[in-house]
Write a protein that holds these residues in place. Structure first.
Motif, PDB file in Angstrom:
ATOM      1  N   GLN A  79      44.139  34.173  28.577  1.00 23.11           N
ATOM      2  CA  GLN A  79      43.575  34.083  29.660  1.00 23.11           C
ATOM      3  C   GLN A  79      44.873  35.835  30.405  1.00 23.11           C
ATOM      4  OE1 GLN A  79      43.983  30.496  31.921  1.00 23.11           O
ATOM      5  NE2 GLN A  79      42.602  31.212  33.617  1.00 23.11           N
ATOM      6  N   GLU A  80      46.212  35.378  30.201  1.00 21.63           N
ATOM      7  CA  GLU A  80      46.536  36.227  31.036  1.00 21.63           C
ATOM      8  C   GLU A  80      46.701  37.477  30.169  1.00 21.63           C
ATOM      9  OE1 GLU A  80      51.427  36.927  32.092  1.00 21.63           O
ATOM     10  OE2 GLU A  80      50.639  35.404  30.881  1.00 21.63           O
ATOM     11  N   HIS A  81      46.298  37.952  29.614  1.00 19.08           N
ATOM     12  CA  HIS A  81      46.008  39.130  28.662  1.00 19.08           C
ATOM     13  C   HIS A  81      44.584  39.616  29.034  1.00 19.08           C
ATOM     14  CE1 HIS A  81      45.747  42.395  25.944  1.00 19.08           C
ATOM     15  NE2 HIS A  81      44.042  41.880  25.623  1.00 19.08           N
ATOM     16  N   ALA A  82      43.453  38.626  29.619  1.00 22.44           N
ATOM     17  CA  ALA A  82      42.580  39.389  29.722  1.00 22.44           C
ATOM     18  C   ALA A  82      42.378  39.676  31.271  1.00 22.44           C
ATOM     19  CB  ALA A  82      41.335  38.099  29.927  1.00 22.44           C
ATOM     20  N   SER A  83      42.807  38.154  32.211  1.00 27.03           N
ATOM     21  CA  SER A  83      43.350  39.663  33.545  1.00 27.03           C
ATOM     22  C   SER A  83      44.122  40.391  33.556  1.00 27.03           C
ATOM     23  CB  SER A  83      44.441  38.234  34.214  1.00 27.03           C
ATOM     24  OG  SER A  83      43.464  36.782  34.266  1.00 27.03           O
ATOM     25  N   LEU A  84      44.816  40.422  32.862  1.00 32.04           N
ATOM     26  CA  LEU A  84      45.378  41.816  32.891  1.00 32.04           C
ATOM     27  C   LEU A  84      45.235  43.614  32.684  1.00 32.04           C
ATOM     28  CD1 LEU A  84      49.091  41.201  31.453  1.00 32.04           C
ATOM     29  CD2 LEU A  84      48.628  41.459  34.179  1.00 32.04           C
ATOM     30  N   VAL A  85      43.788  42.516  31.491  1.00 34.25           N
ATOM     31  CA  VAL A  85      43.054  43.988  31.400  1.00 34.25           C
ATOM     32  C   VAL A  85      41.892  44.282  32.574  1.00 34.25           C
ATOM     33  CG1 VAL A  85      41.253  44.450  29.718  1.00 34.25           C
ATOM     34  CG2 VAL A  85      43.525  43.621  28.782  1.00 34.25           C
ATOM     35  N   LEU A  86      41.621  43.658  32.730  1.00 30.67           N
ATOM     36  CA  LEU A  86      40.621  43.603  33.855  1.00 30.67           C
ATOM     37  C   LEU A  86      40.942  44.045  35.296  1.00 30.67           C
ATOM     38  CD1 LEU A  86      38.946  40.634  34.217  1.00 30.67           C
ATOM     39  CD2 LEU A  86      37.655  42.711  33.146  1.00 30.67           C
ATOM     40  N   ALA A  87      42.883  43.549  35.434  1.00 28.79           N
ATOM     41  CA  ALA A  87      43.342  44.373  36.647  1.00 28.79           C
ATOM     42  C   ALA A  87      43.465  45.268  36.238  1.00 28.79           C
ATOM     43  CB  ALA A  87      44.391  43.736  36.849  1.00 28.79           C
ATOM     44  N   ASP A  88      43.913  46.135  35.278  1.00 30.62           N
ATOM     45  CA  ASP A  88      43.812  47.523  34.466  1.00 30.62           C
ATOM     46  C   ASP A  88      43.165  48.521  34.700  1.00 30.62           C
ATOM     47  OD1 ASP A  88      46.234  50.103  33.706  1.00 30.62           O
ATOM     48  OD2 ASP A  88      45.411  49.877  31.807  1.00 30.62           O
ATOM     49  N   ASP A  89      41.334  48.080  34.097  1.00 31.53           N
ATOM     50  CA  ASP A  89      40.768  48.530  34.178  1.00 31.53           C
ATOM     51  C   ASP A  89      39.742  48.697  35.539  1.00 31.53           C
ATOM     52  OD1 ASP A  89      40.102  48.913  31.703  1.00 31.53           O
ATOM     53  OD2 ASP A  89      39.068  47.099  31.913  1.00 31.53           O
ATOM     54  N   ALA A  90      40.365  47.813  36.484  1.00 30.19           N
ATOM     55  CA  ALA A  90      40.294  47.804  38.245  1.00 30.19           C
ATOM     56  C   ALA A  90      40.816  49.178  38.527  1.00 30.19           C
ATOM     57  CB  ALA A  90      40.399  46.673  39.065  1.00 30.19           C
ATOM     58  N   VAL A  91      42.183  49.419  38.338  1.00 31.95           N
ATOM     59  CA  VAL A  91      43.466  50.346  38.980  1.00 31.95           C
ATOM     60  C   VAL A  91      42.840  52.023  38.000  1.00 31.95           C
ATOM     61  CG1 VAL A  91      45.412  50.989  38.454  1.00 31.95           C
ATOM     62  CG2 VAL A  91      44.743  48.669  38.910  1.00 31.95           C
ATOM     63  N   THR A  92      42.358  51.853  37.001  1.00 33.94           N
ATOM     64  CA  THR A  92      41.602  52.597  36.346  1.00 33.94           C
ATOM     65  C   THR A  92      40.761  53.522  37.332  1.00 33.94           C
ATOM     66  OG1 THR A  92      42.670  51.951  34.331  1.00 33.94           O
ATOM     67  CG2 THR A  92      40.967  53.891  34.131  1.00 33.94           C
ATOM     68  N   GLY A  93      39.562  52.227  37.291  1.00 35.32           N
ATOM     69  CA  GLY A  93      38.333  52.972  38.629  1.00 35.32           C
ATOM     70  C   GLY A  93      38.844  53.158  39.809  1.00 35.32           C
ATOM     71  N   LEU A  94      39.761  52.869  40.691  1.00 36.05           N
ATOM     72  CA  LEU A  94      40.010  53.121  41.635  1.00 36.05           C
ATOM     73  C   LEU A  94      40.873  54.612  41.297  1.00 36.05           C
ATOM     74  CD1 LEU A  94      41.231  50.417  43.233  1.00 36.05           C
ATOM     75  CD2 LEU A  94      39.729  51.085  43.374  1.00 36.05           C
ATOM     76  N   ARG A  95      41.717  54.666  41.119  1.00 36.89           N
ATOM     77  CA  ARG A  95      42.069  56.222  40.673  1.00 36.89           C
ATOM     78  C   ARG A  95      41.208  57.279  39.940  1.00 36.89           C
ATOM     79  NH1 ARG A  95      47.558  54.671  37.592  1.00 36.89           N
ATOM     80  NH2 ARG A  95      48.290  53.536  38.897  1.00 36.89           N
ATOM     81  N   GLN A  96      40.306  57.077  39.529  1.00 33.29           N
ATOM     82  CA  GLN A  96      38.908  57.445  38.976  1.00 33.29           C
ATOM     83  C   GLN A  96      37.813  58.282  40.079  1.00 33.29           C
ATOM     84  OE1 GLN A  96      36.894  55.870  36.041  1.00 33.29           O
ATOM     85  NE2 GLN A  96      38.203  57.462  34.352  1.00 33.29           N
ATOM     86  N   ALA A  97      37.956  57.017  40.975  1.00 31.87           N
ATOM     87  CA  ALA A  97      37.328  57.440  42.648  1.00 31.87           C
ATOM     88  C   ALA A  97      37.803  58.250  43.292  1.00 31.87           C
ATOM     89  CB  ALA A  97      36.813  55.688  43.043  1.00 31.87           C
ATOM     90  N   LEU A  98      39.146  57.960  43.752  1.00 34.63           N
ATOM     91  CA  LEU A  98      40.024  58.587  44.609  1.00 34.63           C
ATOM     92  C   LEU A  98      39.906  59.907  44.135  1.00 34.63           C
ATOM     93  CD1 LEU A  98      42.739  55.890  45.241  1.00 34.63           C
ATOM     94  CD2 LEU A  98      40.910  56.612  46.902  1.00 34.63           C
TER      95      LEU A  98
END
Length: 72
Positions: free
Chosen positions: A33-52
């Motif tokens: 569960q912790e790994h899945a949360s970290l992967v989702l958080a990493d994907d969110a950060v990647t998406g935000l960086r791409q949008a910026l």
């Protein structure tokens, strides 16, 4: 050693093993569960960086990536 004592000892040993295995399984589920949360958080950060950075997909590209079709 009587048969009943042997059986009781075996039952206790199996119960102890089952408890250890259940705890280990709970631990691995928590790690998963912790790994899945970290992967989702990493994907969110990647998406935000791409949008910026202005790396945005068009509506058609998004529909294609999601497999969405416009036909009713």
């Amino acid at each position: 050693m009587s048969g009943i004592r042997r059986w009781t000892g075996l039952t206790k040993a199996l119960t102890d093993v089952a408890l250890v295995d259940a705890r280990r399984l709970d631990y691995y589920h928590a790690l998963e569960q912790e790994h899945a949360s970290l992967v989702l958080a990493d994907d969110a950060v990647t998406g935000l960086r791409q949008a910026l950075a202005g790396q945005l997909a068009t509506d058609d590209e998004l529909d294609q990536a999601l497999g969405a079709s416009l036909s009713p």
